[in-house]
Motif scaffolding. Structure first.
Motif, mmCIF file in Angstrom:
data_model
loop_
_atom_site.group_PDB
_atom_site.id
_atom_site.type_symbol
_atom_site.label_atom_id
_atom_site.label_comp_id
_atom_site.label_asym_id
_atom_site.label_seq_id
_atom_site.Cartn_x
_atom_site.Cartn_y
_atom_site.Cartn_z
ATOM 1 N N SER A 169 50.794 41.681 43.417
ATOM 2 C CA SER A 169 50.116 40.406 43.672
ATOM 3 C C SER A 169 51.191 39.482 44.234
ATOM 4 O O SER A 169 51.658 38.558 43.584
ATOM 5 C CB SER A 169 49.507 39.856 42.374
ATOM 6 N N ASP A 172 50.611 33.886 47.510
ATOM 7 C CA ASP A 172 49.462 33.010 47.735
ATOM 8 C C ASP A 172 49.411 32.707 49.235
ATOM 9 O O ASP A 172 50.426 32.335 49.840
ATOM 10 C CB ASP A 172 49.629 31.718 46.932
ATOM 11 N N ASN A 198 47.445 37.546 46.483
ATOM 12 C CA ASN A 198 46.732 37.418 45.211
ATOM 13 C C ASN A 198 45.244 37.713 45.378
ATOM 14 O O ASN A 198 44.638 38.400 44.548
ATOM 15 C CB ASN A 198 46.898 36.003 44.658
ATOM 16 N N LEU A 218 50.168 42.454 36.996
ATOM 17 C CA LEU A 218 50.372 41.898 38.336
ATOM 18 C C LEU A 218 51.861 41.914 38.631
ATOM 19 O O LEU A 218 52.657 41.284 37.927
ATOM 20 C CB LEU A 218 49.820 40.474 38.419
ATOM 21 N N LEU A 221 55.669 39.574 42.259
ATOM 22 C CA LEU A 221 55.366 38.208 42.696
ATOM 23 C C LEU A 221 56.527 37.636 43.499
ATOM 24 O O LEU A 221 57.681 37.741 43.091
ATOM 25 C CB LEU A 221 55.104 37.300 41.496
ATOM 26 N N ASN A 226 54.738 32.291 45.819
ATOM 27 C CA ASN A 226 53.785 32.482 44.736
ATOM 28 C C ASN A 226 54.267 31.740 43.504
ATOM 29 O O ASN A 226 55.427 31.309 43.437
ATOM 30 C CB ASN A 226 53.633 33.981 44.416
ATOM 31 N N ALA A 231 49.065 33.235 40.666
ATOM 32 C CA ALA A 231 48.677 34.642 40.742
ATOM 33 C C ALA A 231 47.707 34.996 39.621
ATOM 34 O O ALA A 231 46.654 35.614 39.862
ATOM 35 C CB ALA A 231 49.921 35.525 40.672
ATOM 36 N N THR A 234 44.235 33.168 40.015
ATOM 37 C CA THR A 234 43.484 33.665 41.170
ATOM 38 C C THR A 234 42.838 35.002 40.855
ATOM 39 O O THR A 234 41.638 35.201 41.086
ATOM 40 C CB THR A 234 44.402 33.799 42.396
#
Length: 267
Positions: A169, A172, A198, A218, A221, A226, A231, A234
């Protein structure tokens, strides 16, 4: 009979995952220094001297940095694709590895180590011959893919029916678009061989979620593009919209934070 899972490191600075059974103990990636991995593993009661093998996903530094050191220090076999091996040899990123510890693997061909079955599968990422992994033992399945530009049918197929899912993930979309990265790097991240956003991560998880899915991690990152809360929320909101009780009956965790919580055991 049980299988254990623990995040040793996750993120832009390094990635490593520990999976074990009574008979077999492996790392997937070793993207910190050897000393840092030893320290992080010792923090959750794991000794590097007990490792059976190290499996590498691809040659980028945040996945391979400590692999050569650990292989030499503890005489641990390295399992990696021929493309990854050839790149590492060309650029010297692994150092000298003993012949008996050079274990070449092929996507979709499983490796049996004791009571554990480890299967590499091809992933879309800008590396020489990158793979994700499924690990199966005692009726349980773990699926791991921390770098991939998009989800294709092969990736999705390998994630179905996993008890534990660890998936990228990375960013963003708005933070990446308006952030400090140069245009060429933004294009690379957003490409089909870059990294998963994400939103894409959440949509994928909703698609492959099944009755066996119990824990979601997840991973990877971005530090620049992010935020942990972004994360998490979302992905959670996407899953909730599909009536999946993420964070409730289904464990939803940030891999880089879970490493301080110890080893997860599935019986």
């Amino acid at each position: 009979m049980s299988i254990n899972f623990c995040t040793i490191a996750s993120g832009s600075s390094g990635n490593s995952v520990f999976v074990s059974t009574d008979q077999t103990k492996i790392l997937i990636d070793a993207g910190l220094s050897g000393r840092a991995i030893e320290t992080n593993m010792a923090g959750v009661g794991i000794n590097c001297a007990d490792l059976t093998a190290i499996f590498i996903t691809h040659e980028h530094t945040d996945h391979i940095q400590g692999a050569g050191v650990l292989s030499r220090r503890y005489n641990v076999p390295l399992y990696l694709t021929r493309g990854t091996w050839q790149y590492a040899q060309k650029y010297g990123t692994l150092g000298k590895i003993a012949q008996e510890n050079q274990m070449m693997i092929t996507p979709d061909t499983a490796v049996i180590l004791g009571d554990m079955k480890v299967k590499p599968f091809a992933i879309p990422h800008d590396a020489a011959e990158p793979v994700g992994y499924t690990i199966q033992a005692h009726g349980r399945k773990i699926a791991v893919a921390t770098d991939l530009g998009h989800i294709n049918p092969n990736v999705a197929e390998n994630f179905y029916d996993a008890d534990i899912v660890m998936i990228e993930s990375n960013h963003d979309l708005d933070m990446l678009q308006y952030g400090p990265y140069p245009a060429h790097l933004k294009r690379r991240i957003l490409s089909d061989i870059g990294h998963l956003s994400n939103v894409s991560c959440g949509a994928f998880l909703a698609d492959i979620f099944g009755p066996k899915t119990k824990y979601i991690f997840l991973a990877h990152l971005s530090q620049e593009n992010n935020r942990p809360v972004v994360a998490y929320e979302t992905v959670k909101n996407i899953l909730t919209a599909k009536n999946i009780d993420a964070g409730g009956s289904v464990g939803l965790y940030l891999a880089d934070r879970y490493k301080t919580s110890g080893v997860l055991t599935l019986h």
